[in-house]
Design a protein around this motif. Structure first.
Motif, PDB file in Angstrom:
ATOM      1  N   ILE A 106      56.194  20.034 -28.754  1.00  0.00           N
ATOM      2  CA  ILE A 106      55.646  18.921 -27.985  1.00  0.00           C
ATOM      3  C   ILE A 106      54.152  18.851 -28.189  1.00  0.00           C
ATOM      4  CG2 ILE A 106      55.297  18.045 -25.657  1.00  0.00           C
ATOM      5  CD1 ILE A 106      57.905  19.323 -24.897  1.00  0.00           C
ATOM      6  N   GLY A 107      53.644  17.670 -28.433  1.00  0.00           N
ATOM      7  CA  GLY A 107      52.213  17.521 -28.667  1.00  0.00           C
ATOM      8  C   GLY A 107      51.555  16.712 -27.583  1.00  0.00           C
ATOM      9  N   LEU A 108      50.271  16.947 -27.374  1.00  0.00           N
ATOM     10  CA  LEU A 108      49.530  16.195 -26.371  1.00  0.00           C
ATOM     11  C   LEU A 108      48.971  14.955 -27.029  1.00  0.00           C
ATOM     12  CD1 LEU A 108      48.459  16.250 -23.472  1.00  0.00           C
ATOM     13  CD2 LEU A 108      46.389  17.314 -24.328  1.00  0.00           C
ATOM     14  N   ARG A 109      49.301  13.787 -26.504  1.00  0.00           N
ATOM     15  CA  ARG A 109      48.818  12.540 -27.065  1.00  0.00           C
ATOM     16  C   ARG A 109      48.595  11.543 -25.951  1.00  0.00           C
ATOM     17  NH1 ARG A 109      53.283   9.191 -26.997  1.00  0.00           N
ATOM     18  NH2 ARG A 109      55.299  10.226 -27.013  1.00  0.00           N
ATOM     19  N   THR A 165      54.805  21.366 -10.566  1.00  0.00           N
ATOM     20  CA  THR A 165      53.902  21.461  -9.408  1.00  0.00           C
ATOM     21  C   THR A 165      53.793  22.903  -8.930  1.00  0.00           C
ATOM     22  OG1 THR A 165      55.751  20.870  -7.938  1.00  0.00           O
ATOM     23  CG2 THR A 165      54.270  19.094  -8.628  1.00  0.00           C
ATOM     24  N   ARG A 166      54.901  23.639  -9.007  1.00  0.00           N
ATOM     25  CA  ARG A 166      54.852  25.059  -8.620  1.00  0.00           C
ATOM     26  C   ARG A 166      54.036  25.864  -9.622  1.00  0.00           C
ATOM     27  NH1 ARG A 166      60.449  24.368  -7.529  1.00  0.00           N
ATOM     28  NH2 ARG A 166      60.912  25.346  -9.549  1.00  0.00           N
ATOM     29  N   ALA A 167      54.242  25.623 -10.905  1.00  0.00           N
ATOM     30  CA  ALA A 167      53.599  26.426 -11.937  1.00  0.00           C
ATOM     31  C   ALA A 167      52.119  26.096 -12.113  1.00  0.00           C
ATOM     32  CB  ALA A 167      54.325  26.223 -13.276  1.00  0.00           C
ATOM     33  N   LEU A 168      51.761  24.819 -11.969  1.00  0.00           N
ATOM     34  CA  LEU A 168      50.392  24.387 -12.254  1.00  0.00           C
ATOM     35  C   LEU A 168      49.570  24.104 -10.998  1.00  0.00           C
ATOM     36  CD1 LEU A 168      51.198  21.888 -15.164  1.00  0.00           C
ATOM     37  CD2 LEU A 168      50.446  24.273 -15.368  1.00  0.00           C
ATOM     38  N   GLY A 169      50.244  23.974  -9.863  1.00  0.00           N
ATOM     39  CA  GLY A 169      49.529  23.690  -8.630  1.00  0.00           C
ATOM     40  C   GLY A 169      48.953  22.286  -8.568  1.00  0.00           C
ATOM     41  N   LEU A 206      49.394  24.007 -20.450  1.00  0.00           N
ATOM     42  CA  LEU A 206      50.124  22.818 -20.029  1.00  0.00           C
ATOM     43  C   LEU A 206      51.389  22.638 -20.854  1.00  0.00           C
ATOM     44  CD1 LEU A 206      50.426  20.158 -18.477  1.00  0.00           C
ATOM     45  CD2 LEU A 206      48.854  19.122 -20.115  1.00  0.00           C
ATOM     46  N   LEU A 207      51.253  22.760 -22.172  1.00  0.00           N
ATOM     47  CA  LEU A 207      52.405  22.572 -23.051  1.00  0.00           C
ATOM     48  C   LEU A 207      53.456  23.650 -22.818  1.00  0.00           C
ATOM     49  CD1 LEU A 207      50.601  21.630 -26.388  1.00  0.00           C
ATOM     50  CD2 LEU A 207      51.839  20.110 -24.868  1.00  0.00           C
ATOM     51  N   GLU A 208      53.003  24.884 -22.636  1.00  0.00           N
ATOM     52  CA  GLU A 208      53.940  25.992 -22.414  1.00  0.00           C
ATOM     53  C   GLU A 208      54.746  25.785 -21.138  1.00  0.00           C
ATOM     54  OE1 GLU A 208      53.842  30.837 -21.615  1.00  0.00           O
ATOM     55  OE2 GLU A 208      52.073  29.820 -22.417  1.00  0.00           O
ATOM     56  N   GLN A 209      54.071  25.402 -20.068  1.00  0.00           N
ATOM     57  CA  GLN A 209      54.756  25.183 -18.802  1.00  0.00           C
ATOM     58  C   GLN A 209      55.695  23.973 -18.877  1.00  0.00           C
ATOM     59  OE1 GLN A 209      54.820  27.153 -16.298  1.00  0.00           O
ATOM     60  NE2 GLN A 209      53.136  28.539 -16.795  1.00  0.00           N
ATOM     61  N   ALA A 210      55.251  22.920 -19.571  1.00  0.00           N
ATOM     62  CA  ALA A 210      56.071  21.712 -19.695  1.00  0.00           C
ATOM     63  C   ALA A 210      57.350  21.994 -20.481  1.00  0.00           C
ATOM     64  CB  ALA A 210      55.267  20.601 -20.357  1.00  0.00           C
ATOM     65  N   ILE A 211      57.213  22.728 -21.586  1.00  0.00           N
ATOM     66  CA  ILE A 211      58.385  23.067 -22.392  1.00  0.00           C
ATOM     67  C   ILE A 211      59.348  23.923 -21.586  1.00  0.00           C
ATOM     68  CG2 ILE A 211      59.181  24.348 -24.416  1.00  0.00           C
ATOM     69  CD1 ILE A 211      56.537  23.566 -25.776  1.00  0.00           C
ATOM     70  N   GLY A 212      58.790  24.901 -20.880  1.00  0.00           N
ATOM     71  CA  GLY A 212      59.624  25.779 -20.073  1.00  0.00           C
ATOM     72  C   GLY A 212      60.358  25.045 -18.968  1.00  0.00           C
ATOM     73  N   ALA A 213      59.749  23.973 -18.463  1.00  0.00           N
ATOM     74  CA  ALA A 213      60.371  23.206 -17.377  1.00  0.00           C
ATOM     75  C   ALA A 213      61.406  22.218 -17.888  1.00  0.00           C
ATOM     76  CB  ALA A 213      59.292  22.459 -16.590  1.00  0.00           C
ATOM     77  N   GLY A 214      61.448  22.009 -19.211  1.00  0.00           N
ATOM     78  CA  GLY A 214      62.427  21.094 -19.778  1.00  0.00           C
ATOM     79  C   GLY A 214      61.900  19.714 -20.102  1.00  0.00           C
ATOM     80  N   ALA A 215      60.566  19.562 -20.195  1.00  0.00           N
ATOM     81  CA  ALA A 215      59.976  18.259 -20.518  1.00  0.00           C
ATOM     82  C   ALA A 215      60.237  17.888 -21.972  1.00  0.00           C
ATOM     83  CB  ALA A 215      58.476  18.280 -20.250  1.00  0.00           C
ATOM     84  N   LEU A 216      60.275  16.592 -22.248  1.00  0.00           N
ATOM     85  CA  LEU A 216      60.444  16.096 -23.612  1.00  0.00           C
ATOM     86  C   LEU A 216      59.103  15.923 -24.317  1.00  0.00           C
ATOM     87  CD1 LEU A 216      63.087  13.281 -22.955  1.00  0.00           C
ATOM     88  CD2 LEU A 216      63.514  15.581 -23.854  1.00  0.00           C
ATOM     89  N   ASP A 217      58.083  15.553 -23.551  1.00  0.00           N
ATOM     90  CA  ASP A 217      56.780  15.288 -24.148  1.00  0.00           C
ATOM     91  C   ASP A 217      55.721  15.330 -23.058  1.00  0.00           C
ATOM     92  OD1 ASP A 217      54.905  14.736 -26.051  1.00  0.00           O
ATOM     93  OD2 ASP A 217      55.676  12.767 -26.594  1.00  0.00           O
ATOM     94  N   VAL A 218      54.484  15.560 -23.459  1.00  0.00           N
ATOM     95  CA  VAL A 218      53.360  15.571 -22.527  1.00  0.00           C
ATOM     96  C   VAL A 218      52.273  14.677 -23.086  1.00  0.00           C
ATOM     97  CG1 VAL A 218      51.656  16.975 -21.318  1.00  0.00           C
ATOM     98  CG2 VAL A 218      53.885  17.942 -21.871  1.00  0.00           C
ATOM     99  N   ASP A 219      51.811  13.751 -22.268  1.00  0.00           N
ATOM    100  CA  ASP A 219      50.803  12.787 -22.694  1.00  0.00           C
ATOM    101  C   ASP A 219      49.638  12.800 -21.707  1.00  0.00           C
ATOM    102  OD1 ASP A 219      52.816  12.157 -24.457  1.00  0.00           O
ATOM    103  OD2 ASP A 219      53.462  10.390 -23.344  1.00  0.00           O
TER     104      ASP A 219
END
Length: 268
Positions: free
Chosen positions: A2-5, A214-218, A177-190
């Motif tokens: 997943i890439g940040l865009r 929200t739990r992982a990143l506050g 951010l990317l690590e937490q998003a992937i772990g949570a099951g996100a498809l992409d982060v923008d």
């Protein structure tokens, strides 16, 4: 991976054109007027998008925690911000009521999805909520006609996805951010224009992914919604800057109708 865009509900390809004239002095007045019209269109478009975003935030907050600002802190903050921005009270009330699934006069709202194709193979999906489908279609039909949009199936060119918008943060780096998003099951982060973190998910995973992040990143969730994301192999380029401006005017005109909740184009 997943890439940040950067992400937008709709975006337009930009290009630069070089104007050559053998008589610049004769065209200077025309060019100045063209620039004024261009700048005004950009400002008007920005104001329309701001109003649309304010309404969406109010609706989302009302839907999430109720329509009473005395018990819904986020809604109270948004109402104060909307008033400061000059957002009309009637529009505030309408947006809050919409979050409860009713119109400002208490009539139940119906979800309506409109599909149109514009020139140059630009497909659009327009999500609406209205207490009168017939009136909505009548109001938008003239806009479609003016901009050359024809009603035809287009949702097959898109994928339905969930979108979570988290508050902006400078304390979280991209890798975390990317690590937490992937772990949570996100498809992409923008990232949106305001620096907010935008997370795309499968429609059924919006709540689970939002709670995990929200739990992982506050971070607080600003808004959750469902969107139409164009498939990669169906995206098209906007041929000219002039047509990009025309698309901006088209979407801005649609957003003036409070029934319109989202506009999605298959442009790159």
């Amino acid at each position: 991976m997943i890439g940040l865009r950067r992400s937008y509900s709709y975006c337009y390809a930009q290009a630069s054109l070089r104007r050559i004239s053998t008589s610049a002095s004769l065209l200077s007045g025309h060019n100045r007027w063209s620039k004024i019209k261009h700048d005004k269109a950009k400002v008007d478009g920005a104001k329309t998008r701001q109003r649309s975003n304010i309404a969406k935030d109010l609706t989302s907050a009302s839907k999430a925690a109720g329509a009473d600002p005395t018990s819904n802190t986020r809604l109270a903050v948004l109402i104060a911000s909307a008033k400061k921005a000059g957002f009309p009270k009637a529009s505030i009330d309408t947006a809050i009521a919409r979050g409860q699934g009713i119109s400002s006069n208490g009539a139940p709202l119906e979800n309506v999805t409109l599909e149109v194709m514009l020139p140059h193979a630009v497909a659009a999906v327009i999500e609406c909520q209205t207490d009168s489908k017939a009136r909505l279609l009548q109001d938008l039909r003239e806009i479609f006609k003016y901009y050359g949009a024809n009603t035809t199936p287009t949702t097959y060119l898109f994928e339905k996805k969930g979108r979570i918008i988290l508050e902006s943060s400078t304390s979280i780096d991209e890798e975390e951010l990317l690590e937490q998003a992937i772990g949570a099951g996100a498809l992409d982060v923008d990232q949106d224009d305001d620096g907010g973190i935008v997370v795309l998910t499968e429609p059924s995973q919006v709540t689970a992914v939002g709670e995990a992040l929200t739990r992982a990143l506050g971070l607080k969730i600003e808004r959750t919604e469902f969107i139409w994301d164009p498939k990669d192999d169906t995206k098209v380029d906007v041929p000219t800057p002039e047509y990009a401006e025309k698309l901006t005017r088209f979407t801005s005109k649609l957003e003036e109708d409070t029934s319109v909740q989202g506009i999605y184009l298959n442009t790159t």
